[in-house]
Design a protein around this motif. Structure first.
Motif, PDB file in Angstrom:
ATOM      1  N   ARG A 126     -37.435  -0.102 -16.526  1.00 43.05           N
ATOM      2  CA  ARG A 126     -36.254   0.674 -16.164  1.00 43.05           C
ATOM      3  C   ARG A 126     -36.452   1.123 -14.449  1.00 43.05           C
ATOM      4  NH1 ARG A 126     -35.476   6.344 -18.990  1.00 43.05           N
ATOM      5  NH2 ARG A 126     -33.850   6.973 -17.855  1.00 43.05           N
ATOM      6  N   MET A 127     -37.393   1.447 -14.203  1.00 39.43           N
ATOM      7  CA  MET A 127     -37.633   1.984 -12.579  1.00 39.43           C
ATOM      8  C   MET A 127     -37.318   0.588 -11.894  1.00 39.43           C
ATOM      9  SD  MET A 127     -40.987   4.019 -11.558  1.00 39.43           S
ATOM     10  CE  MET A 127     -42.037   2.696 -11.369  1.00 39.43           C
ATOM     11  N   TRP A 128     -37.829  -0.490 -12.141  1.00 42.19           N
ATOM     12  CA  TRP A 128     -37.627  -1.955 -11.502  1.00 42.19           C
ATOM     13  C   TRP A 128     -35.840  -1.757 -11.305  1.00 42.19           C
ATOM     14  CZ3 TRP A 128     -41.275  -6.578 -11.667  1.00 42.19           C
ATOM     15  CH2 TRP A 128     -42.330  -6.124 -11.407  1.00 42.19           C
ATOM     16  N   ALA A 129     -35.307  -2.011 -12.594  1.00 46.02           N
ATOM     17  CA  ALA A 129     -33.887  -2.180 -12.632  1.00 46.02           C
ATOM     18  C   ALA A 129     -33.179  -0.990 -11.728  1.00 46.02           C
ATOM     19  CB  ALA A 129     -33.537  -2.114 -14.152  1.00 46.02           C
ATOM     20  N   THR A 132     -33.532  -2.191  -7.901  1.00 43.48           N
ATOM     21  CA  THR A 132     -32.674  -3.353  -7.542  1.00 43.48           C
ATOM     22  C   THR A 132     -31.603  -2.694  -6.811  1.00 43.48           C
ATOM     23  OG1 THR A 132     -31.571  -3.593  -9.346  1.00 43.48           O
ATOM     24  CG2 THR A 132     -33.620  -4.948  -9.052  1.00 43.48           C
ATOM     25  N   GLU A 133     -31.156  -1.660  -6.935  1.00 48.76           N
ATOM     26  CA  GLU A 133     -29.671  -1.346  -6.193  1.00 48.76           C
ATOM     27  C   GLU A 133     -30.034  -1.107  -4.845  1.00 48.76           C
ATOM     28  OE1 GLU A 133     -27.722   1.731  -8.286  1.00 48.76           O
ATOM     29  OE2 GLU A 133     -27.781   0.539 -10.176  1.00 48.76           O
ATOM     30  N   TRP A 134     -31.115  -0.701  -4.591  1.00 48.24           N
ATOM     31  CA  TRP A 134     -31.354  -0.462  -2.844  1.00 48.24           C
ATOM     32  C   TRP A 134     -32.228  -1.173  -2.220  1.00 48.24           C
ATOM     33  CZ3 TRP A 134     -36.469   0.539  -2.786  1.00 48.24           C
ATOM     34  CH2 TRP A 134     -37.169   1.022  -3.909  1.00 48.24           C
ATOM     35  N   SER A 135     -33.021  -2.179  -3.108  1.00 47.28           N
ATOM     36  CA  SER A 135     -33.992  -3.123  -2.464  1.00 47.28           C
ATOM     37  C   SER A 135     -33.216  -4.199  -2.133  1.00 47.28           C
ATOM     38  CB  SER A 135     -35.124  -3.525  -3.740  1.00 47.28           C
ATOM     39  OG  SER A 135     -35.689  -4.609  -3.186  1.00 47.28           O
ATOM     40  N   ALA A 162     -29.472  -5.736 -13.762  1.00 48.55           N
ATOM     41  CA  ALA A 162     -30.074  -5.892 -12.411  1.00 48.55           C
ATOM     42  C   ALA A 162     -30.641  -7.160 -12.426  1.00 48.55           C
ATOM     43  CB  ALA A 162     -31.554  -4.744 -12.790  1.00 48.55           C
ATOM     44  N   PHE A 163     -31.184  -7.543 -13.304  1.00 45.38           N
ATOM     45  CA  PHE A 163     -32.121  -9.068 -12.944  1.00 45.38           C
ATOM     46  C   PHE A 163     -31.378 -10.380 -13.384  1.00 45.38           C
ATOM     47  CE2 PHE A 163     -35.283  -5.721 -12.885  1.00 45.38           C
ATOM     48  CZ  PHE A 163     -36.009  -5.998 -11.772  1.00 45.38           C
ATOM     49  N   GLY A 164     -30.157 -10.048 -14.292  1.00 47.88           N
ATOM     50  CA  GLY A 164     -29.636 -11.318 -14.806  1.00 47.88           C
ATOM     51  C   GLY A 164     -30.189 -11.423 -16.306  1.00 47.88           C
ATOM     52  N   PRO A 165     -29.769 -12.693 -16.808  1.00 48.09           N
ATOM     53  CA  PRO A 165     -30.271 -12.967 -18.081  1.00 48.09           C
ATOM     54  C   PRO A 165     -31.715 -13.430 -18.328  1.00 48.09           C
ATOM     55  CG  PRO A 165     -29.073 -14.886 -17.507  1.00 48.09           C
ATOM     56  CD  PRO A 165     -28.997 -13.668 -16.288  1.00 48.09           C
TER      57      PRO A 165
END
Ligand code: J2J
Length: 540
Positions: free
Chosen positions: A285-288, A291-294, A322-325
């Motif tokens: 969840r944190m990674w997802a 991705t919004e700001w990275s 965030a990452f696709g499928p």
């Protein structure tokens, strides 16, 4: 098999061989094969090293020779407590070359756990880093050695202090170490635990290599893949499902990192073109969100495994956005059974189930309180046996009598239901364990520690819901008469001084006059959990 282990019945072992699950290879043979056929390909990468298969094979051989010089023999147990560094794999394969057993401790284990693991396994050696994450493992080792006279050697990766320097064990390989047979124990993993102290899970070359091979095949791992271990490699998930060992099995590259901040890990993914990695739900969840700001290029990632604790559908969706499928849910256990959602599974399966058993040899039963099968689709207790699921914990006959059925099914303690497509949904658990974002805490173990405090007359540890970690730990205590009630910070200091791993320290301590009881007079943990769950729920 090592004395103290429970072997598979001979006819079943024969069946697993005939059916092609057990190939009769050892870890040492695997590395020797790869050192020949993938010699120049990068095998292991960490923050400081990039090691080819040929070099990994040679380093493991030299270290095996050095360790043999310390009188380490086939079947000896060695507790290994290393973080995510390339040395972990060198040590692992050196022990495999000797035919010794790697007992894998988690980096966060402390005196209490390590002393127990050393004693329970009968370890003759203990391998540590000098320091890691601000903690000096040499101080820990000094205490452990005082408590465990059978521990002959402490080997340090880094500045050795009073112990043996790992780099001094670099000797010319020469003599034959004896090695191991495929049916021998290669590794002991630590169970999440439900009772007093963690149990050891013996895994043989045959069964663990099948675990690894089948996981790697299901995930489509090939020589061009790059697997990133961002979870501790001493845990089954990042080690073998398919994990770093699956990567080596496939002739791919294993990247090991200790970074925790998403931007640091994202840099590693972008630099190494990582294709597969594994996470627990809070990190996913944190990674997802990150991705919004990275700005890192994460386009190489084709498979993101999430497991260890229940992933809520809304968080699964977040990962997808965030990452696709790329999401794969994994419901696994160090004891064996693994369930995966297939990489091509429909979205509904990936969002709402925890996957399907990995092997056609996995036998699953979902049963009621009386061990009778429930109707299809109904909720029940998950029992399992199969070609990579243990038949008994090491040196634990009494515990084994309750953790296994008479016909060898392991009682997982998980409450599941099966969908018409054969996928499992984990709805809860009956085992007295707190799953703190993937870290497992045995309620009884913590209660026993708290009971040794002079101000505590009784203790009951329960899970309380938590938005970030899924669950947190709450300890209810009854004060001893005449003692001032113990608070959270006092409990934390007390437990730390007892050498309890930091993730086991309760997040909350509540003092009560008495525990609610069930109709049969047992502490009603559900009622206790409800007492703290409601204000938390309201606060959200
Ligand atoms: C709900 N609960 C889960 C999931 C594990 C891969 C993945 C995880 C582990 C692991 C592992 C869950 N949803 N997706 O070894 O190889 C809970 C169950 C289970 C227990 C096992 C692997 N995935 N769990 O978590 O030995 O309660 O292994 O019985 O640490 O974690 O814990 P552990």
């Amino acid at each position: 098999m090592l004395e103290g282990c429970v072997p598979w019945p001979p006819e079943l072992a024969e069946h697993y061989r005939k059916a092609g699950y057990w190939h009769g290879e050892t870890f040492d043979e695997l590395l020797r094969r790869r050192a020949r056929d993938r010699s120049d390909h990068p095998a292991v990468v960490d923050a400081a090293n990039r090691i080819t298969y040929a070099d990994l094979g040679a380093a493991a051989g030299r270290l095996a020779a050095g360790l043999s010089g310390l009188d380490l023999s086939p079947g000896d147990r060695v507790v290994v407590q290393l973080p995510n560094v390339a040395t972990f794999l060198t040590v692992f394969f050196a022990l495999q070359r000797i035919g010794a057993v790697a007992v894998l401790a988690l980096p966060l284990h402390r005196r209490n756990e390590i002393v127990h693991l050393c004693r329970q396994s009968g370890a003759v050696a203990y391998v540590i880093p000098d320091e890691h994450a601000g903690f000096d493992y040499r101080e820990l080792a000094a205490q452990v050695r005082d408590d465990v006279p059978g521990l002959r050697h402490v080997v340090v990766d880094g500045a050795p202090g009073p112990f043996i320097d790992l780099t001094d064990l670099d000797a010319a390989p020469g003599r034959d170490h004896g090695g191991a047979a495929p049916s021998d124990v290669a590794v002991m993993l630590v169970s999440g635990g439900t009772t007093g102290l963690p149990k050891l899970i013996p895994r043989t070359h045959d069964d663990y290599l099948y675990n690894i091979r089948a996981s790697a095949e299901l995930c489509g791992l090939g020589p061009d893949d790059v697997y990133l271990a961002a979870l501790p490699v001493s845990h089954n998930f990042a080690l073998a499902c398919p994990g770093v060992l699956g990567a080596l099995h496939a002739g791919a590259t294993a990247v090991l990192t200790n970074a925790v901040a998403p931007d640091e890990v994202f840099d590693v993914i972008a630099r190494e073109r990582v294709t597969v990695t594994a996470l627990v739900p809070p990190t996913a969840r944190m990674w997802a969100e990150a991705t919004e700001w990275s700005g890192s290029d994460l386009s190489s990632l084709r498979l993101l495994q999430v497991g260890g604790a229940r992933l809520l559908p809304e968080h699964a969706r977040l990962v997808g956005r965030a990452f696709g499928p790329v999401l794969q849910q994994v419901f696994g256990m160090a004891e064996g059974l693994l369930n995966f959602t297939e990489p091509d599974a429909p979205e509904g399966v990936v969002l709402h189930t925890q996957g399907r058993p990995l092997s056609p040899g996995d036998e699953i039963r979902i049963v009621d309180e009386d061990d009778a099968d429930v109707s299809p689709g109904e909720l029940g207790h998950l029992l399992t046996r199969g070609p990579y699921t243990l038949r008994g914990y090491y040196r634990a006959p009494e515990h084994n009598a309750v953790s296994f059925t008479e016909d060898g099914y392991y009682r997982t303690g998980d409450l599941v239901r099966m969908t018409p497509t054969g996928h499992l949904v984990v709805e809860g658990r009956v085992k007295e364990q707190i799953n703190r974002g993937g870290d497992k805490i045995a309620a009884v173990e913590l209660e026993e520690h708290l009971l040794t405090h002079p101000a505590v007359a009784d203790a009951a540890v329960v899970a309380v819901p938590d938005d970030l970690l899924g669950e947190r730990t709450c300890a209810f205590v009854i004060a001893a008469s005449g003692s001032p009630p113990i608070g959270r910070s006092e409990a934390a200091v007390f437990l730390r001084d007892r050498g309890v791993a930091p993730y086991k320290i309760p997040d909350r301590v509540e003092v009560v006059d008495a525990f609610p009881v069930t109709r049969v007079g047992k502490t009603d943990k559900r009622a206790l959990a409800a007492m703290v769950a409601s204000p938390v729920a309201k606060a959200r």
